[in-house]
Motif scaffolding. Structure first.
Motif, PDB file in Angstrom:
ATOM      1  N   TRP A  64       1.220  -1.040   0.574  1.00 58.54           N
ATOM      2  CA  TRP A  64      -0.031  -0.261  -0.748  1.00 58.54           C
ATOM      3  C   TRP A  64       0.937   1.806   0.268  1.00 58.54           C
ATOM      4  O   TRP A  64       1.928   1.308   0.428  1.00 58.54           O
ATOM      5  CB  TRP A  64      -1.168   0.503   1.278  1.00 58.54           C
ATOM      6  CG  TRP A  64      -2.139  -0.965   1.311  1.00 58.54           C
ATOM      7  CD1 TRP A  64      -1.954  -2.005   1.352  1.00 58.54           C
ATOM      8  CD2 TRP A  64      -3.024  -1.143   0.616  1.00 58.54           C
ATOM      9  NE1 TRP A  64      -2.710  -3.145   2.235  1.00 58.54           N
ATOM     10  CE2 TRP A  64      -3.668  -2.399   0.791  1.00 58.54           C
ATOM     11  CE3 TRP A  64      -3.787  -0.632  -0.098  1.00 58.54           C
ATOM     12  CZ2 TRP A  64      -4.965  -2.602   0.291  1.00 58.54           C
ATOM     13  CZ3 TRP A  64      -4.800  -1.023  -0.512  1.00 58.54           C
ATOM     14  CH2 TRP A  64      -5.601  -1.783  -0.125  1.00 58.54           C
ATOM     15  N   SER A  72      -3.408   3.391 -11.756  1.00 60.66           N
ATOM     16  CA  SER A  72      -4.379   3.582 -12.769  1.00 60.66           C
ATOM     17  C   SER A  72      -5.035   4.813 -12.810  1.00 60.66           C
ATOM     18  O   SER A  72      -4.480   5.709 -11.991  1.00 60.66           O
ATOM     19  CB  SER A  72      -5.898   2.557 -12.245  1.00 60.66           C
ATOM     20  OG  SER A  72      -7.309   2.701 -13.166  1.00 60.66           O
ATOM     21  N   VAL A 130      -4.608   8.978   1.453  1.00 52.83           N
ATOM     22  CA  VAL A 130      -5.017   8.374   1.163  1.00 52.83           C
ATOM     23  C   VAL A 130      -4.283   7.051   0.574  1.00 52.83           C
ATOM     24  O   VAL A 130      -3.781   7.066  -0.160  1.00 52.83           O
ATOM     25  CB  VAL A 130      -5.543   9.120  -0.150  1.00 52.83           C
ATOM     26  CG1 VAL A 130      -6.543   8.336  -1.707  1.00 52.83           C
ATOM     27  CG2 VAL A 130      -6.691  10.351  -0.400  1.00 52.83           C
ATOM     28  N   ALA A 131      -5.294   5.630   0.658  1.00 52.81           N
ATOM     29  CA  ALA A 131      -3.964   4.933   0.454  1.00 52.81           C
ATOM     30  C   ALA A 131      -5.018   3.247  -0.659  1.00 52.81           C
ATOM     31  O   ALA A 131      -6.199   3.700  -0.806  1.00 52.81           O
ATOM     32  CB  ALA A 131      -4.593   3.535   1.481  1.00 52.81           C
ATOM     33  N   HIS A 132      -3.799   3.641  -1.537  1.00 54.55           N
ATOM     34  CA  HIS A 132      -4.153   2.396  -2.846  1.00 54.55           C
ATOM     35  C   HIS A 132      -2.785   1.845  -2.822  1.00 54.55           C
ATOM     36  O   HIS A 132      -1.983   2.011  -2.296  1.00 54.55           O
ATOM     37  CB  HIS A 132      -4.211   3.410  -3.630  1.00 54.55           C
ATOM     38  CG  HIS A 132      -5.063   4.165  -3.970  1.00 54.55           C
ATOM     39  ND1 HIS A 132      -6.597   3.635  -4.208  1.00 54.55           N
ATOM     40  CD2 HIS A 132      -5.727   5.477  -4.136  1.00 54.55           C
ATOM     41  CE1 HIS A 132      -7.442   5.049  -4.130  1.00 54.55           C
ATOM     42  NE2 HIS A 132      -6.829   5.903  -4.295  1.00 54.55           N
ATOM     43  N   SER A 133      -3.068   0.381  -3.786  1.00 60.40           N
ATOM     44  CA  SER A 133      -2.409  -0.718  -3.846  1.00 60.40           C
ATOM     45  C   SER A 133      -1.635   0.562  -5.305  1.00 60.40           C
ATOM     46  O   SER A 133      -2.047   1.053  -5.930  1.00 60.40           O
ATOM     47  CB  SER A 133      -3.385  -1.587  -4.483  1.00 60.40           C
ATOM     48  OG  SER A 133      -3.431  -1.723  -5.732  1.00 60.40           O
ATOM     49  N   LYS A 180      -0.636  -1.133  -8.397  1.00 61.34           N
ATOM     50  CA  LYS A 180      -1.711  -1.067  -9.472  1.00 61.34           C
ATOM     51  C   LYS A 180      -2.951  -0.419  -9.414  1.00 61.34           C
ATOM     52  O   LYS A 180      -2.812   0.733 -10.378  1.00 61.34           O
ATOM     53  CB  LYS A 180      -1.627  -2.111  -9.753  1.00 61.34           C
ATOM     54  CG  LYS A 180      -1.085  -3.512  -9.831  1.00 61.34           C
ATOM     55  CD  LYS A 180      -1.096  -4.958 -10.273  1.00 61.34           C
ATOM     56  CE  LYS A 180      -0.676  -5.790 -10.817  1.00 61.34           C
ATOM     57  NZ  LYS A 180      -1.070  -7.532 -10.445  1.00 61.34           N
ATOM     58  N   GLU A 181      -3.456  -0.179  -8.203  1.00 63.43           N
ATOM     59  CA  GLU A 181      -4.552   1.731  -7.870  1.00 63.43           C
ATOM     60  C   GLU A 181      -4.232   2.936  -8.603  1.00 63.43           C
ATOM     61  O   GLU A 181      -4.525   3.206  -9.409  1.00 63.43           O
ATOM     62  CB  GLU A 181      -5.565   1.157  -7.017  1.00 63.43           C
ATOM     63  CG  GLU A 181      -6.037  -0.379  -6.625  1.00 63.43           C
ATOM     64  CD  GLU A 181      -6.345  -0.151  -5.264  1.00 63.43           C
ATOM     65  OE1 GLU A 181      -7.613  -0.820  -4.886  1.00 63.43           O
ATOM     66  OE2 GLU A 181      -5.864   0.420  -4.060  1.00 63.43           O
ATOM     67  N   TRP A 182      -3.134   3.205  -7.405  1.00 63.49           N
ATOM     68  CA  TRP A 182      -2.174   3.579  -7.837  1.00 63.49           C
ATOM     69  C   TRP A 182      -1.753   4.715  -9.821  1.00 63.49           C
ATOM     70  O   TRP A 182      -1.835   5.821 -10.455  1.00 63.49           O
ATOM     71  CB  TRP A 182      -1.143   4.478  -6.728  1.00 63.49           C
ATOM     72  CG  TRP A 182      -1.433   5.048  -6.169  1.00 63.49           C
ATOM     73  CD1 TRP A 182      -0.637   4.320  -4.838  1.00 63.49           C
ATOM     74  CD2 TRP A 182      -1.785   6.369  -5.212  1.00 63.49           C
ATOM     75  NE1 TRP A 182      -1.941   4.770  -3.640  1.00 63.49           N
ATOM     76  CE2 TRP A 182      -1.498   6.282  -3.359  1.00 63.49           C
ATOM     77  CE3 TRP A 182      -2.025   7.211  -5.925  1.00 63.49           C
ATOM     78  CZ2 TRP A 182      -2.574   7.443  -2.918  1.00 63.49           C
ATOM     79  CZ3 TRP A 182      -2.996   8.599  -5.219  1.00 63.49           C
ATOM     80  CH2 TRP A 182      -2.561   8.050  -4.001  1.00 63.49           C
ATOM     81  N   ALA A 207      -7.870   6.291 -10.249  1.00 58.49           N
ATOM     82  CA  ALA A 207      -7.555   5.640  -8.869  1.00 58.49           C
ATOM     83  C   ALA A 207      -7.692   7.183  -7.901  1.00 58.49           C
ATOM     84  O   ALA A 207      -8.255   6.660  -6.881  1.00 58.49           O
ATOM     85  CB  ALA A 207      -5.466   5.444  -8.583  1.00 58.49           C
ATOM     86  N   VAL A 208      -7.459   8.143  -8.396  1.00 62.69           N
ATOM     87  CA  VAL A 208      -7.162   9.486  -7.622  1.00 62.69           C
ATOM     88  C   VAL A 208      -8.767  10.344  -8.866  1.00 62.69           C
ATOM     89  O   VAL A 208      -8.232  11.077  -9.498  1.00 62.69           O
ATOM     90  CB  VAL A 208      -6.486   9.949  -7.225  1.00 62.69           C
ATOM     91  CG1 VAL A 208      -6.843  10.926  -6.015  1.00 62.69           C
ATOM     92  CG2 VAL A 208      -5.204   9.081  -6.306  1.00 62.69           C
ATOM     93  N   THR A 212      -9.960  15.427  -5.798  1.00 62.64           N
ATOM     94  CA  THR A 212     -10.629  14.621  -4.761  1.00 62.64           C
ATOM     95  C   THR A 212      -9.892  15.655  -3.222  1.00 62.64           C
ATOM     96  O   THR A 212      -8.784  15.647  -3.408  1.00 62.64           O
ATOM     97  CB  THR A 212      -9.712  13.554  -4.428  1.00 62.64           C
ATOM     98  OG1 THR A 212     -10.576  12.359  -5.387  1.00 62.64           O
ATOM     99  CG2 THR A 212      -9.569  12.171  -3.065  1.00 62.64           C
TER     100      THR A 212
END
Length: 309
Positions: free
Chosen positions: A281, A296, A287-290, A292-294, A299-300, A304
């Motif tokens: 993470w 993407s 703000v937390a993301h994996s 891969k999510e960041w 992701a945000v 936001t």
């Protein structure tokens, strides 16, 4: 002219003044060192605006000039073919100036000889495909070698430039300069000079190997290879640069009231610094993301607002 430059810097909210003290990387003088009068004007202008001075300098002679200017930090360990003198080590320590490492300048060049490093999962995730493809292209490596030699020896005939590129930028020579620079940084650190991780990524667009993100992690690993304890290497990328930038109340350590910028990793970096690549993470401003999510686009969302600490 100096005042005009400072006026532009003020207009964009600059937080420091960067000065080039570097005649060039080869036998010719490519960038004349600013005259003492100009250097004095820079010092006065920076002091007037309370701007710290950051100096690009590689050799000891240029680093001495940096300290004469009251440098807050010196960018690049340098010492690619020599070691710091006892007198300079003592002076650097007493000055309180920070040293930015940038071992990655040499280490990234070694990728041309070991393209398998481009298969690193983090690089594949974080680096655009076009950049990875360029880095794999032998033609890009040849273009870089020629450009580096042409920049340092512009008046040299093309035939000799190619010959010098083959010799100076060979794998063993690059690795030797890296080891020398690492040894110098360790000696300065042992004397008490504060060390800051710096990758030099993005400094010259023609360099195809210095990727934003992965190169910084590689720089931390190179500190470990240079003999720095794992915690010292981590602090060189967190606590120490925060202090250098005057942001130690906001970032650099994990504490109540500071910005929630954190990474959570699966493995223990105090055992192996490569554990910093095992990110589960990443938390930015709360703000937390994996990973891969960041990476993407979704992701945000735009607009936001991070929650209050």
């Amino acid at each position: 002219e100096v005042e005009a430059h400072f006026a532009v810097m003020e207009s964009v909210g600059a937080v420091g003044a960067k000065v080039l003290i570097e005649p060039g990387f080869g036998p010719q003088i490519v960038w004349p060192i600013p005259a003492p009068e100009i250097r004095d004007a820079i010092v006065r202008g920076a002091a007037k605006r309370r701007l710290p001075i950051y100096v690009h300098a590689n050799r000891e002679r240029e680093k001495e000039i940096a300290l004469d200017m009251g440098a807050h930090a010196i960018a690049h360990t340098g010492y690619y073919d020599a070691q710091p003198s006892d007198a300079f080590v003592k002076r650097m320590k007493s000055s309180g100036a920070y040293l930015m490492t940038t071992f990655s300048i040499m280490d990234a060049d070694l990728i041309r000889f070991h393209p398998e490093r481009l298969e690193d999962p983090l690089a594949r995730l974080a680096v655009p495909d076009v950049e990875l493809a360029t880095a794999r292209d032998p033609g890009a490596a040849r273009s870089l070698a020629r450009a580096e030699i042409k920049m340092s020896s512009p008046q040299m005939p093309a035939f000799f430039q190619d010959a010098l590129a083959w010799w100076f930028l060979g794998e063993s020579r690059v690795a030797e300069r890296l080891r020398s620079s690492q040894q110098a940084a360790r000696r300065l650190a042992n004397a008490g000079v504060p060390i800051v991780v710096g990758s030099d990524s993005g400094n010259w667009p023609i360099v195809p190997y210095q990727f934003h993100g992965p190169t910084t992690l590689r720089e931390i690993e190179l500190l470990g290879q240079a003999g720095f304890a794992p915690m010292d290497a981590i602090e060189a990328a967190t606590r120490v640069p925060a202090a250098m930038l005057g942001l130690e109340r906001e970032i650099g350590t994990v504490a109540v009231g500071k910005r929630a910028d954190l990474v959570l990793v699966r493995e223990d970096p105090l055992t192996d610094l490569r554990a910093l690549r095992t990110v589960e993470w990443t938390i930015h401003d709360g703000v937390a993301h994996s990973p891969k999510e960041w990476m993407s686009r979704d992701a945000v969302p735009a607009g936001t607002v991070a929650p209050a600490p």
